[in-house]
Scaffold this active site. Structure first.
Site, PDB file in Angstrom:
ATOM      1  N   ASP A 155     -24.654 -70.360  10.966  1.00 58.00           N
ATOM      2  CA  ASP A 155     -26.019 -69.961  11.315  1.00 58.00           C
ATOM      3  C   ASP A 155     -26.834 -69.578  10.086  1.00 58.00           C
ATOM      4  OD1 ASP A 155     -28.029 -69.429  13.292  1.00 58.00           O
ATOM      5  OD2 ASP A 155     -27.821 -67.329  12.692  1.00 58.00           O
ATOM      6  N   ASP A 156     -26.200 -68.974   9.103  1.00 57.21           N
ATOM      7  CA  ASP A 156     -26.946 -68.512   7.921  1.00 57.21           C
ATOM      8  C   ASP A 156     -27.502 -69.692   7.136  1.00 57.21           C
ATOM      9  OD1 ASP A 156     -26.130 -65.751   8.381  1.00 57.21           O
ATOM     10  OD2 ASP A 156     -24.150 -66.527   7.907  1.00 57.21           O
TER      11      ASP A 156
ATOM     12  N   ARG B 157     -20.894 -60.804   3.587  1.00 56.11           N
ATOM     13  CA  ARG B 157     -22.326 -60.801   3.247  1.00 56.11           C
ATOM     14  C   ARG B 157     -23.108 -60.484   4.519  1.00 56.11           C
ATOM     15  NH1 ARG B 157     -26.668 -64.404   4.291  1.00 56.11           N
ATOM     16  NH2 ARG B 157     -26.275 -62.979   5.945  1.00 56.11           N
TER      17      ARG B 157
ATOM     18  N   GLU C 278     -20.427 -66.827  10.522  1.00 56.00           N
ATOM     19  CA  GLU C 278     -21.517 -65.865  10.405  1.00 56.00           C
ATOM     20  C   GLU C 278     -21.310 -64.895   9.251  1.00 56.00           C
ATOM     21  OE1 GLU C 278     -24.134 -65.942  12.477  1.00 56.00           O
ATOM     22  OE2 GLU C 278     -25.022 -64.250  11.426  1.00 56.00           O
ATOM     23  N   ASP C 279     -22.303 -64.789   8.390  1.00 49.97           N
ATOM     24  CA  ASP C 279     -22.318 -63.789   7.324  1.00 49.97           C
ATOM     25  C   ASP C 279     -21.101 -63.834   6.402  1.00 49.97           C
ATOM     26  OD1 ASP C 279     -24.810 -63.141   8.106  1.00 49.97           O
ATOM     27  OD2 ASP C 279     -24.400 -61.082   8.685  1.00 49.97           O
TER      28      ASP C 279
ATOM     29  N   TYR D 275     -29.923 -56.180  17.271  1.00 47.98           N
ATOM     30  CA  TYR D 275     -29.779 -57.054  16.119  1.00 47.98           C
ATOM     31  C   TYR D 275     -30.624 -56.523  14.971  1.00 47.98           C
ATOM     32  CZ  TYR D 275     -27.790 -60.828  13.722  1.00 47.98           C
ATOM     33  OH  TYR D 275     -27.058 -61.517  12.796  1.00 47.98           O
TER      34      TYR D 275
ATOM     35  N   LYS E 196     -24.776 -60.921  17.875  1.00 44.99           N
ATOM     36  CA  LYS E 196     -25.213 -62.322  18.052  1.00 44.99           C
ATOM     37  C   LYS E 196     -24.797 -62.834  19.420  1.00 44.99           C
ATOM     38  CE  LYS E 196     -27.089 -64.089  14.227  1.00 44.99           C
ATOM     39  NZ  LYS E 196     -27.224 -64.997  13.093  1.00 44.99           N
TER      40      LYS E 196
ATOM     41  N   ASN F 197     -33.707 -59.598   5.025  1.00 47.53           N
ATOM     42  CA  ASN F 197     -33.383 -58.511   5.960  1.00 47.53           C
ATOM     43  C   ASN F 197     -32.460 -57.524   5.271  1.00 47.53           C
ATOM     44  OD1 ASN F 197     -34.573 -59.748   8.307  1.00 47.53           O
ATOM     45  ND2 ASN F 197     -32.871 -61.179   8.295  1.00 47.53           N
TER      46      ASN F 197
HETATM   47  P1  NAD Z   1     -27.245 -65.379  -0.637  1.00 52.68           P
HETATM   48  O1  NAD Z   1     -26.530 -64.265  -1.273  1.00 52.68           O
HETATM   49  O2  NAD Z   1     -26.498 -66.604  -0.267  1.00 52.68           O
HETATM   50  O3  NAD Z   1     -28.457 -65.841  -1.590  1.00 52.68           O
HETATM   51  C1  NAD Z   1     -29.318 -64.958  -2.250  1.00 52.68           C
HETATM   52  C2  NAD Z   1     -30.031 -65.761  -3.339  1.00 52.68           C
HETATM   53  O4  NAD Z   1     -31.080 -64.970  -3.873  1.00 52.68           O
HETATM   54  C3  NAD Z   1     -29.131 -66.147  -4.496  1.00 52.68           C
HETATM   55  O5  NAD Z   1     -29.396 -67.482  -4.863  1.00 52.68           O
HETATM   56  C4  NAD Z   1     -29.552 -65.209  -5.612  1.00 52.68           C
HETATM   57  O6  NAD Z   1     -29.318 -65.737  -6.895  1.00 52.68           O
HETATM   58  C5  NAD Z   1     -31.030 -65.086  -5.306  1.00 52.68           C
HETATM   59  N1  NAD Z   1     -31.721 -63.919  -5.855  1.00 52.68           N
HETATM   60  C6  NAD Z   1     -31.360 -62.622  -5.811  1.00 52.68           C
HETATM   61  N2  NAD Z   1     -32.285 -61.856  -6.393  1.00 52.68           N
HETATM   62  C7  NAD Z   1     -33.265 -62.693  -6.801  1.00 52.68           C
HETATM   63  C8  NAD Z   1     -34.508 -62.500  -7.447  1.00 52.68           C
HETATM   64  N3  NAD Z   1     -34.918 -61.295  -7.820  1.00 52.68           N
HETATM   65  N4  NAD Z   1     -35.271 -63.589  -7.702  1.00 52.68           N
HETATM   66  C9  NAD Z   1     -34.891 -64.826  -7.347  1.00 52.68           C
HETATM   67  N5  NAD Z   1     -33.708 -65.059  -6.715  1.00 52.68           N
HETATM   68  C10 NAD Z   1     -32.917 -64.008  -6.448  1.00 52.68           C
HETATM   69  O7  NAD Z   1     -27.964 -64.764   0.630  1.00 52.68           O
HETATM   70  P2  NAD Z   1     -28.626 -65.539   1.868  1.00 52.68           P
HETATM   71  O8  NAD Z   1     -27.607 -65.780   2.913  1.00 52.68           O
HETATM   72  O9  NAD Z   1     -29.377 -66.697   1.380  1.00 52.68           O
HETATM   73  O10 NAD Z   1     -29.587 -64.397   2.443  1.00 52.68           O
HETATM   74  C11 NAD Z   1     -30.600 -63.835   1.637  1.00 52.68           C
HETATM   75  C12 NAD Z   1     -31.492 -62.961   2.480  1.00 52.68           C
HETATM   76  O11 NAD Z   1     -32.142 -63.753   3.471  1.00 52.68           O
HETATM   77  C13 NAD Z   1     -30.788 -61.845   3.244  1.00 52.68           C
HETATM   78  O12 NAD Z   1     -31.556 -60.691   3.183  1.00 52.68           O
HETATM   79  C14 NAD Z   1     -30.743 -62.340   4.651  1.00 52.68           C
HETATM   80  O13 NAD Z   1     -30.752 -61.286   5.595  1.00 52.68           O
HETATM   81  C15 NAD Z   1     -32.024 -63.133   4.735  1.00 52.68           C
HETATM   82  N6  NAD Z   1     -31.983 -64.154   5.783  1.00 52.68           N
HETATM   83  C16 NAD Z   1     -33.016 -64.217   6.668  1.00 52.68           C
HETATM   84  C17 NAD Z   1     -32.993 -65.161   7.679  1.00 52.68           C
HETATM   85  C18 NAD Z   1     -34.129 -65.258   8.643  1.00 52.68           C
HETATM   86  O14 NAD Z   1     -35.133 -64.653   8.443  1.00 52.68           O
HETATM   87  N7  NAD Z   1     -34.047 -66.030   9.693  1.00 52.68           N
HETATM   88  C19 NAD Z   1     -31.898 -66.008   7.799  1.00 52.68           C
HETATM   89  C20 NAD Z   1     -30.862 -65.927   6.861  1.00 52.68           C
HETATM   90  C21 NAD Z   1     -30.919 -65.004   5.846  1.00 52.68           C
END
Ligand code: NAD
Length: 577
Positions: A282-283, A170, A259-260, A117, A188, A431
């Site tokens: 999950d996201d 995504r 997912e994603d 993963y 997953k 990530n």
């Molecule tokens: P998403 O595309 O839905 O959201 C990203 C958000 O970040 C958007 O609102 C965007 O406008 C904002 N953004 C981008 N650049 C920015 C900046 N410089 N300043 C402020 N805001 C900014 O994506 P997501 O599903 O929310 O995932 C985002 C990240 O979180 C990914 O890297 C994902 O891998 C990670 N993530 C981690 C976990 C975990 O640790 N358990 C879980 C889910 C997602």
């Protein structure tokens, strides 16, 4: 091939046929058994099995134990020079010998979870067309829209209870990966099996390969997916609708994990289908529970109450909205009034401060948009306020980043936060590793060693001022396998929001005092099966008490859940008379 019913494992919603089986009877033999990953034992076929099943001279003479096989596999895997090579090696093992693959994974969770993963799976998805070896799961393209039920019926197993599906748009923080996104459902589901003991034959990864807008893939002559621009609009919705109806028809007992998906689709799809089909995202929801679990664990150290927290988010997408929803729920449960909850969370996205009336606000972020009254209450009047200014006025106790943007937590922000809070909780969740908003060593150094840090990707412990701080990984794997196991054991009809709060609380209680003292807000991954077991028990109890699943008396829950967890070990294979 038939599985003879095992003994001693009952009342777990039919899982006993697989989990408790003591022998596999088969009319097949020879090469078929060796080529089928669910029957192949490789060198562990006993002398009697080799004779009975026509395997005579197809294997070298030596009989190995599974322990010796694990040792050999570890030798092969550790000799590989890159993580991607290890990923390919593990995937090949899964395609060759399922029991051995899961045994290697279960016994070496900390070492191989980052391979199967995040972060390595992100690279594997990007390279998918060039490292593809063999098919696993089901790909559906827009050309299949009229035939989805027939296609699903061709899945190798009949009794599917868990489906992880992606449309690949995504993938982690690396965007649209076209058909390569399939690495995520496969990974997953591998974690559901290894982390919660759900039997592999109940799991089905699915890719909705609706095309890709990734120019690199479309221009790659060896791209293996559906080489068209992404399906959009009504045609996309019709395709997803046909898929959901087909799942209901063919696998009515399955839990569907979205997912994603891009947040354009993710929130709509979740809302539209969460009552129609047993499902969750999950996201959004898993991340919400996972992050809340870490915050709750942190509060065990700082002594604060959920009702008193102030959370600043960098990002207002799936992850941050999922977390904000869960935090709001937990604050209300801890006694905070509606106005306190409303004022306790502030978000920034790519356009700046998320505030009421802003034109570019995503619909899902509107409930969390800061009102003029909220801003005024912190002495903030200017609509274009910077994160540094908001931190100085709002004094967040928790800082969450899910932006997929490296550097989104700047030194000035963290230093300002640490001026107002003794032990700031800092969560750079993005990530893969290179996308983290800051590194744990930065967060710790910028706060003079006071920050409690949890990250999305794995990081090594940080030495600061003679003290070693362990970095817990806010990995959704601490939530979804246990939730899935609870859902399957319970025969849930719906996954409710409350279940994610229960999972979060249970997770926070699974972090030992000793682990917390080392600075980690999450348990080690070596304890994953125990965490999943406890979450599943909590879900089963809640579902039973609230008539959302089968009634299981309290005194039977522990045994029932334990009995439903498969541990990868060989069972004798005999020729069917
Ligand atoms: P998403 O595309 O839905 O959201 C990203 C958000 O970040 C958007 O609102 C965007 O406008 C904002 N953004 C981008 N650049 C920015 C900046 N410089 N300043 C402020 N805001 C900014 O994506 P997501 O599903 O929310 O995932 C985002 C990240 O979180 C990914 O890297 C994902 O891998 C990670 N993530 C981690 C976990 C975990 O640790 N358990 C879980 C889910 C997602």
């Amino acid at each position: 091939m038939a599985y003879r019913r095992g003994y001693g494992v009952t009342k777990n919603n039919g899982l006993e046929e697989l989990v408790g089986r003591r022998v596999i009877e088969t009319r097949k033999g020879g090469v078929w058994l060796l080529k089928n990953p669910s029957t192949n034992k490789g060198l562990a076929f006993s002398r009697e099995e080799r004779e009975q099943l026509g395997l005579g001279c197809m294997l070298p003479n030596r009989i190995c134990t599974i322990e010796e096989q694990v040792q050999l596999e570890l030798e092969h895997l550790r000799a590989k020079s890159t993580d991607l090579e290890k990923y390919i090696g593990l995937a090949s093992l899964q395609d060759r010998n399922e029991v051995l693959f899961y045994r290697v994974l279960v016994e070496n969770m900390e070492e191989f979870m980052p391979i199967v993963y995040t972060p390595t799976v992100g690279l594997a998805c990007q390279q998918f067309s060039h490292i593809f070896r063999t098919g696993r799961g089901i790909w559906l393209t827009p050309d299949d829209v009229a035939d989805i039920p027939q296609i699903l019926r061709k899945a190798p197993q009949r009794d599917i209870r868990l489906i992880v599906v992606t449309d690949n748009e995504r993938i982690l923080g690396v965007g649209d990966q076209g058909c390569g996104g399939m690495g995520i459902p496969i990974g997953k589901l591998g974690l559901y099996v290894a982390g919660a003991g759900i039997h592999p034959s109940m799991c089905l990864p699915i890719s909705l390969d609706v095309g890709t807008d990734n120019a690199r893939l479309l221009e790659d002559p060896l791209y293996l997916g559906y080489r068209k621009r992404r399906l959009r609009g009504q045609a996309y919705d019709d395709f997803v609708e046909a898929f959901v109806q087909s799942v209901l028809q063919v696998f009515p007992r399955a839990l569907l994990q979205w997912e994603d998906f891009h947040n354009r689709q993710a929130f709509r799809i979740l809302d539209r289908y969460r009552k129609q089909v047993l499902s969750f995202n999950d996201d959004i929801q898993g991340t919400g529970a996972c992050a809340l679990g870490g915050i709750m664990a942190g509060l065990r150290l700082t002594g604060g109450s959920m009702a008193e927290q102030r959370v600043l988010y960098m990002g207002a997408g799936e992850a941050c909205i999922g977390i904000a929803r869960r935090v709001a729920c937990a604050m209300r449960a801890a006694g905070a009034g509606a106005d306190v909850v409303q004022r306790a969370q502030i978000m920034f996205d790519i356009h700046g401060l998320v505030r009421s009336g802003r034109e570019t606000c995503d619909p899902q972020a509107i409930p969390f948009a800061a009102s003029p009254e909220t801003l005024a209450s912190y002495g903030l009047a200017d609509a274009n306020t910077s994160p540094d200014e908001v931190i100085a006025a709002f004094k967040p106790t928790v800082l969450v980043g899910a932006t997929a943007c490296q550097g989104a937590f700047r030194q000035e922000m963290i230093v300002e936060m640490a001026k107002h809070v003794e032990r700031p909780i800092i969560m750079p969740l993005s990530n893969p590793t290179g996308k983290a908003e800051c590194s744990p060593s930065e967060a710790i150094a910028w706060t003079d060693g006071r920050a409690l840090v949890a990250t999305g990707s794995p990081f090594a412990p940080v030495e600061y001022d003679g003290r070693r701080q362990v970095i817990g990984q806010a990995n959704n794997v601490f939530i979804f396998p246990g939730l899935g196991l609870g859902a399957v054991v319970s025969g849930l009809r719906e996954i409710t929001d409350e279940m994610f709060t229960i999972a979060a609380r249970t997770l926070s209680e699974c972090v030992s005092d000793q682990r917390l003292d080392s600075g980690a807000l999450y348990p080690p991954q070596s304890e994953l099966r125990e965490v999943s077991r406890q979450i599943a028990c909590a879900i089963v109890k809640y579902a039973s008490d609230h008539h959302l699943g089968r009634h299981i008396p309290d005194f039977e829950i522990e045994d029932t859940v334990r009995g439903a967890m498969w541990y990868p070990d060989y069972v004798p294979i005999v020729r069917k008379p």
